[in-house]
Scaffold this motif. Structure first.
Motif, mmCIF file in Angstrom:
data_model
loop_
_atom_site.group_PDB
_atom_site.id
_atom_site.type_symbol
_atom_site.label_atom_id
_atom_site.label_comp_id
_atom_site.label_asym_id
_atom_site.label_seq_id
_atom_site.Cartn_x
_atom_site.Cartn_y
_atom_site.Cartn_z
ATOM 1 N N LEU A 139 0.963 -1.220 -0.044
ATOM 2 C CA LEU A 139 -0.153 -0.079 -0.048
ATOM 3 C C LEU A 139 0.928 1.205 0.091
ATOM 4 C CD1 LEU A 139 -2.832 -0.924 2.577
ATOM 5 C CD2 LEU A 139 -2.892 -1.094 0.154
ATOM 6 N N THR A 140 0.338 2.179 -0.786
ATOM 7 C CA THR A 140 1.343 3.537 -0.866
ATOM 8 C C THR A 140 1.105 4.538 0.401
ATOM 9 O OG1 THR A 140 0.970 3.409 -3.219
ATOM 10 C CG2 THR A 140 1.670 5.473 -2.422
ATOM 11 N N PRO A 141 2.048 4.792 1.089
ATOM 12 C CA PRO A 141 1.944 5.573 2.136
ATOM 13 C C PRO A 141 1.637 7.034 1.598
ATOM 14 C CG PRO A 141 3.962 5.046 2.029
ATOM 15 C CD PRO A 141 3.269 4.268 1.046
ATOM 16 N N VAL A 142 0.872 7.773 2.288
ATOM 17 C CA VAL A 142 0.419 9.162 1.968
ATOM 18 C C VAL A 142 2.144 9.886 1.759
ATOM 19 C CG1 VAL A 142 -1.667 9.505 2.528
ATOM 20 C CG2 VAL A 142 0.299 10.134 4.121
ATOM 21 N N PRO A 143 2.320 11.211 0.728
ATOM 22 C CA PRO A 143 3.598 11.509 0.746
ATOM 23 C C PRO A 143 4.157 12.139 2.150
ATOM 24 C CG PRO A 143 2.368 12.137 -1.280
ATOM 25 C CD PRO A 143 1.374 11.471 -0.372
ATOM 26 N N LEU A 144 3.518 12.923 2.843
ATOM 27 C CA LEU A 144 3.641 13.353 4.090
ATOM 28 C C LEU A 144 2.863 13.375 5.132
ATOM 29 C CD1 LEU A 144 5.267 16.949 2.954
ATOM 30 C CD2 LEU A 144 6.487 14.886 3.200
ATOM 31 N N HIS A 145 3.365 13.011 6.481
ATOM 32 C CA HIS A 145 2.589 12.546 7.461
ATOM 33 C C HIS A 145 3.321 13.125 8.737
ATOM 34 C CE1 HIS A 145 0.628 9.402 10.490
ATOM 35 N NE2 HIS A 145 0.090 10.695 10.753
ATOM 36 N N SER A 146 2.341 13.795 9.464
ATOM 37 C CA SER A 146 3.095 14.498 10.833
ATOM 38 C C SER A 146 1.999 14.687 11.570
ATOM 39 C CB SER A 146 4.034 15.824 10.346
ATOM 40 O OG SER A 146 4.720 16.244 11.423
ATOM 41 N N ALA A 147 2.299 15.045 12.688
ATOM 42 C CA ALA A 147 1.383 15.572 13.965
ATOM 43 C C ALA A 147 1.902 16.362 14.905
ATOM 44 C CB ALA A 147 1.208 14.150 14.958
ATOM 45 N N TYR A 148 0.982 17.063 15.290
ATOM 46 C CA TYR A 148 1.013 18.376 16.377
ATOM 47 C C TYR A 148 0.199 18.008 17.585
ATOM 48 C CZ TYR A 148 1.967 22.707 18.457
ATOM 49 O OH TYR A 148 2.213 23.646 19.595
ATOM 50 N N ARG A 149 0.898 17.796 18.623
ATOM 51 C CA ARG A 149 0.004 17.591 19.753
ATOM 52 C C ARG A 149 -1.478 17.021 19.718
ATOM 53 N NH1 ARG A 149 0.373 22.190 24.198
ATOM 54 N NH2 ARG A 149 0.213 20.202 25.479
ATOM 55 N N GLY A 150 -1.246 15.690 19.043
ATOM 56 C CA GLY A 150 -2.301 14.678 18.959
ATOM 57 C C GLY A 150 -3.056 14.633 17.659
ATOM 58 N N PHE A 151 -2.900 15.964 16.795
ATOM 59 C CA PHE A 151 -3.751 16.177 15.582
ATOM 60 C C PHE A 151 -2.843 15.809 14.680
ATOM 61 C CE2 PHE A 151 -5.465 19.061 18.763
ATOM 62 C CZ PHE A 151 -6.747 19.314 18.357
ATOM 63 N N HIS A 152 -3.170 14.606 13.775
ATOM 64 C CA HIS A 152 -2.409 14.083 12.828
ATOM 65 C C HIS A 152 -2.924 14.848 11.244
ATOM 66 C CE1 HIS A 152 -0.256 10.679 14.622
ATOM 67 N NE2 HIS A 152 -1.140 11.134 15.651
ATOM 68 N N PHE A 153 -1.815 15.387 10.643
ATOM 69 C CA PHE A 153 -2.039 16.037 9.288
ATOM 70 C C PHE A 153 -1.360 15.159 8.166
ATOM 71 C CE2 PHE A 153 -2.628 19.119 12.503
ATOM 72 C CZ PHE A 153 -3.550 19.982 11.914
ATOM 73 N N ILE A 154 -1.998 15.135 6.932
ATOM 74 C CA ILE A 154 -1.277 14.526 5.757
ATOM 75 C C ILE A 154 -1.108 15.656 4.673
ATOM 76 C CG2 ILE A 154 -1.851 12.037 6.496
ATOM 77 C CD1 ILE A 154 -4.216 12.311 4.425
ATOM 78 N N CYS A 155 -0.169 15.537 3.917
ATOM 79 C CA CYS A 155 0.113 16.374 2.742
ATOM 80 C C CYS A 155 0.468 15.772 1.570
ATOM 81 C CB CYS A 155 1.059 17.294 3.069
ATOM 82 S SG CYS A 155 1.348 18.544 1.844
ATOM 83 N N PHE A 156 -0.267 15.835 0.264
ATOM 84 C CA PHE A 156 -0.078 15.084 -0.856
ATOM 85 C C PHE A 156 1.255 15.841 -1.634
ATOM 86 C CE2 PHE A 156 -4.502 14.323 0.433
ATOM 87 C CZ PHE A 156 -4.227 12.752 0.524
ATOM 88 N N ASP A 157 1.956 16.856 -1.178
ATOM 89 C CA ASP A 157 2.781 17.583 -1.951
ATOM 90 C C ASP A 157 4.312 17.261 -1.064
ATOM 91 O OD1 ASP A 157 4.823 19.131 -2.893
ATOM 92 O OD2 ASP A 157 3.835 20.832 -2.244
ATOM 93 N N LYS A 158 4.972 16.361 -1.805
ATOM 94 C CA LYS A 158 6.338 15.955 -1.181
ATOM 95 C C LYS A 158 7.210 17.175 -0.790
ATOM 96 C CE LYS A 158 8.148 11.249 -1.691
ATOM 97 N NZ LYS A 158 7.381 10.507 -2.383
ATOM 98 N N GLY A 159 7.131 18.391 -1.586
ATOM 99 C CA GLY A 159 7.928 19.452 -1.381
ATOM 100 C C GLY A 159 7.231 20.433 -0.386
ATOM 101 N N ALA A 160 6.120 20.070 0.404
ATOM 102 C CA ALA A 160 5.649 21.306 1.213
ATOM 103 C C ALA A 160 6.535 21.449 2.538
ATOM 104 C CB ALA A 160 4.304 20.578 1.742
ATOM 105 N N ILE A 161 6.288 22.654 2.666
ATOM 106 C CA ILE A 161 7.338 23.220 4.286
ATOM 107 C C ILE A 161 6.649 21.964 5.279
ATOM 108 C CG2 ILE A 161 7.311 25.592 3.540
ATOM 109 C CD1 ILE A 161 4.883 26.124 5.348
ATOM 110 N N SER A 162 7.145 22.044 6.403
ATOM 111 C CA SER A 162 6.909 21.288 7.512
ATOM 112 C C SER A 162 5.611 21.621 8.039
ATOM 113 C CB SER A 162 8.092 21.393 8.852
ATOM 114 O OG SER A 162 7.901 22.638 9.328
ATOM 115 N N LEU A 163 5.109 20.613 8.907
ATOM 116 C CA LEU A 163 3.784 20.917 9.395
ATOM 117 C C LEU A 163 3.965 22.151 10.534
ATOM 118 C CD1 LEU A 163 0.737 20.446 10.042
ATOM 119 C CD2 LEU A 163 1.627 18.540 11.628
#
Ligand code: FES
Ligand code: FE
Length: 419
Positions: A139-163
């Motif tokens: 299965l393909t992982p989403v390009p970017l995945h990060s969390a801030y204090r329990g809130f998880h975010f994903i981003c489909f742009d590999k070149g995006a700035i950090s969460l």
């Protein structure tokens, strides 16, 4: 591209006029640009830590138009995987939530571990050696995945700035929410899901629109007269802020009880004792000033493009996504401190349903208003502009001004028109 920036947004600083083109709410061209330049580029909320308690727990979500499995794998690593089979495309998980060691695609039976790795396939002797270990067959992982204090975010742009950089000044406000929960926060109950026949940006604006509360929600404030005395004057008192990166907030006082240490008479003398205790603990942890801000002030936080965290008479998380220029799907959750007293939790959930739930005092009123605006946009060829100028002449715009929305629109325009 046919639509020009000047048809979309018109800002006249000297006249303190900020106009948003109604074309933005009805156009297929804009809708397609949003999918490409906003929902494929920005960090998008996917879920909360507490939804995945133990190894194997998963939920499936539509995020930014993609189908995603948000899962805690057997090593307790939280992952976001694209829910599409590498074989021929079927969604390998068709459940909304559950616990699983593996996911088996129902079409031809490929099996994936809860980390996404392909671990079995019927008739594997018809494949070459090593096929199963080819990462492209997992299965393909989403390009970017990060969390801030329990809130998880994903981003489909590999070149995006950090969460962290993306959230920027909004982190301070998320902190004020999370700090309420000494032992962590948890989603309570399931997901509320509903659809609105209106453009998704109308809900973004509505989520931190302090101006509409006394009129559109007059029934609620009339009702509060019986319990708390209702509105002090005719408006909510506070500030409205553009936090940068398209994020914004209103922070204000209001005549409803907050289970995080803002007591109302309706909760009785027992309630007062409990709330005083919570407040004393907040002071111990954060000092008087921050404790008072956490307890007494409400916050409607909007994280660009489509996450709302309302810290009002209850805590709610809400996301929304457009399926067409005039149609969106909404997901909403109630968030609460872990270990909260049972009675406080009951008051919190009552508050949540009473105002924020799909059948509460607020949500049906707001949906009615948003759908009505969308109907009004039928006249947009002759009546082209929405006015978002309120408070533009002020150094410190109030919570019933529209500064926070102007920040949103500027970021929206910057992204859609690449400026
Ligand atoms: Fe999943 Fe064929 S599409 S196994
Ligand atoms: Fe509202």
């Amino acid at each position: 591209m046919g639509i020009k920036k000047e048809d979309s947004l018109r800002i006249n600083i000297d006249k303190c006029e900020f106009l948003v083109g109604r074309i933005n709410f009805v156009s297929d061209e804009i809708f397609n640009l949003e999918k490409e330049k906003i929902f494929s580029k920005c960090w998008l909320y996917v879920g909360h830590d507490s939804e995945l308690e133990k190894a194997g727990d998963f939920v499936t979500r539509q995020v930014g138009g993609r189908s995603v499995i948000f899962v805690k794998d057997r090593d307790c690593k939280i992952r976001a995987l694209l829910n599409t089979c590498p074989h021929r495309g079927a969604q390998v998980c068709r459940e909304k939530s559950g616990t699983a060691k593996s996911f088996q695609c129902f079409y031809h039976g490929w099996v994936f571990s809860n980390s996404g790795k392909l671990v079995g396939l019927p008739g594997d002797d018809s494949y070459t050696d090593g096929f199963i270990d080819n990462p492209e067959k997992s299965l393909t992982p989403v390009p970017l995945h990060s969390a801030y204090r329990g809130f998880h975010f994903i981003c489909f742009d590999k070149g995006a700035i950090s969460l962290s950089d993306y959230l920027g000044n909004a982190k301070e406000y998320l902190d004020l929410v999370v700090d309420q929960a000494e032992f962590g926060a948890e989603i309570v109950g399931g997901t509320q899901e509903y659809a609105i026949d209106a453009n998704w940006k109308l809900l973004a604006e509505n989520s931190y629109d302090g101006y509409h509360a006394p009129t559109n929600h007059s029934t609620y404030f009339d009702y509060l007269k019986n319990t708390t005395g209702g509105l002090n004057g005719s408006k909510l008192e506070g500030v409205g802020l553009d936090l940068g990166n398209g994020h914004g907030v209103i922070e204000y006082t209001a005549p409803f009880g907050r289970p995080i240490a803002s007591w109302i008479e309706a909760w009785g003398e027992d309630g007062k004792v409990r709330i005083n205790k919570i407040y004393a603990r907040l002071v111990e942890r954060f000092g008087e000033e921050r404790a008072s801000r956490i307890a007494k002030f409400n916050r409607n936080i909007h994280i660009f493009p489509n996450l709302v965290v309302n810290d009002i008479m209850a805590l709610t998380i809400r996301t929304f996504f457009p399926l067409a220029p005039n149609h969106m799907h909404v997901n909403a959750w109630s968030l609460a401190p872990v270990g909260e007293d049972d009675v406080d939790r009951k008051e919190r959930m009552f508050n949540f349903l009473e105002f924020l739930g799909p059948g509460g005092f607020a949500t049906p009123d707001d949906i009615e208003a948003l759908e009505n605006c969308q109907l009004g946009f039928r006249n947009m060829l002759e009546a082209r502009w929405n006015d978002v100028s309120r408070g533009m002449n002020k150094e410190e715009p109030a919570s019933d001004d529209e500064e926070q929305m102007r920040g949103y629109w500027k970021e929206w325009s910057r992204r859609v028109f690449d400026t």
